[in-house]
Design an enzyme around this catalytic site. Structure first.
Site, short mmCIF file in Angstrom:
data_model
loop_
_atom_site.label_atom_id
_atom_site.label_comp_id
_atom_site.label_asym_id
_atom_site.label_seq_id
_atom_site.Cartn_x
_atom_site.Cartn_y
_atom_site.Cartn_z
CD GLU A 20 4.50 -28.31 -19.15
OE1 GLU A 20 5.72 -28.33 -18.85
OE2 GLU A 20 3.59 -28.22 -18.32
CE1 TYR B 107 17.17 -40.83 -13.61
CE2 TYR B 107 18.75 -39.60 -14.93
CZ TYR B 107 18.42 -40.73 -14.20
OH TYR B 107 19.32 -41.76 -14.06
CD GLU B 108 19.17 -32.09 -15.77
OE1 GLU B 108 18.81 -31.00 -15.26
OE2 GLU B 108 19.65 -32.18 -16.91
CB VAL C 138 -0.19 -40.64 -12.69
CG1 VAL C 138 0.80 -41.26 -11.72
CG2 VAL C 138 0.17 -39.18 -12.98
CG HIS D 282 4.90 -33.39 -18.52
ND1 HIS D 282 5.72 -32.30 -18.70
CD2 HIS D 282 4.09 -33.09 -17.48
CE1 HIS D 282 5.44 -31.38 -17.80
NE2 HIS D 282 4.45 -31.83 -17.04
CG HIS E 35 -0.47 -32.61 -17.75
ND1 HIS E 35 -0.56 -31.29 -18.15
CD2 HIS E 35 0.66 -32.69 -17.00
CE1 HIS E 35 0.46 -30.61 -17.66
NE2 HIS E 35 1.21 -31.43 -16.96
#
Length: 250
Positions: free
Chosen positions: A173, A89-90, A201, A142, A205
């Site tokens: 993670e 996002y950054e 989605v 995630h 993963h």
């Protein structure tokens, strides 16, 4: 004044996930905001490179903004399809800063989990999506080593208020792991669960870390602890309620 919405996601290499989650969301946005032209970008450079090798070129955020600028658009809304305000996002915020003087107006929406009201609304959406499922729901997020990985814990607190025993979020993670969830399930004597992605989605993963054949996949770890497992292979972008939530961000 020419107006554009740039829909930005992390991206995926799974064709079905692109179609069912990302494209479905982009099409939903296009139908809701007919006064805007719709563009899209991925923030993951690794995914973009893999797709380029397959002949599919998806722009990164800055490249997409350059194209939008060169086509005479004056107002741009960047819709982030990211779940937390992490490193990906950054990249969007950095792009906004880089192009802030190139448009009359450029703004970016916040990610899914950002304000207090977001957590409330998302927890209510989750309850509606899975209310008819009899088993507890274990969701795969995630996760990140970014400080905003705490967003998953904040959402868990809201879900616990809805039902203390039904919803469990772990990450691939991040700070909360599947080991933490297995320990909770065993403490509560839960012997059957349903697992599903808590990601935009149903991609790599979900197919590998969640239901893969390796011993350390979530499904096999749960089964090795005598917990029966059902599976829902759907990304969040496949649900109309989630797509409508992102529309509200705009």
């Amino acid at each position: 004044m020419k107006q554009a919405i740039l829909v930005v996601s992390f991206g995926t290499t799974y064709k079905e996930a692109i179609k069912n989650s990302i494209d479905a969301t982009v099409n939903h946005i296009a139908n809701e905001f007919k006064d805007y032209d719709i563009f899209q970008a991925y923030t993951s450079n690794i995914i973009r490179k893999k797709l380029i090798d397959r002949g599919m070129d998806i722009n990164d955020t800055k490249t997409a903004l350059e194209i939008i600028k060169n086509n005479g658009y004056e107002k741009v809304v960047i819709l982030s399809l990211h779940l937390i305000a992490g490193y990906e996002y950054e990249k969007i915020l950095d792009a906004v800063e880089s192009y802030k003087n190139d448009f009359r107006e450029i703004t970016a929406t916040t990610p899914m989990l950002y304000k207090e009201q977001d957590y409330v609304e998302v927890s209510e959406i989750i309850e509606k999506l899975y209310s008819k499922i009899d088993t507890p729901i274990v969701m795969m997020g995630h996760g990140s080593d970014h400080e905003n990985d705490i967003a998953y814990e904040n959402l868990q607190q809201k879900l616990d208020k809805i039902s203390a025993d039904k919803y469990y979020i772990a990450t691939v993670e991040g700070n909360i792991t599947i080991d933490d969830i297995i320990r909770k399930l065993k403490e509560k004597g839960i012997s059957k669960v349903t697992i599903t992605p808590f990601m935009l989605v149903c991609g790599d993963h979900a197919h590998n870390d969640m239901i893969g054949e390796e011993d350390d996949s979530w499904i096999n770890m749960l089964k090795s602890n005598d917990i029966e497992v059902e599976v829902i292979l759907k990304g969040l972008g496949e649900y109309k309620a989630v797509r409508e939530f992102f529309c509200q961000k705009i």
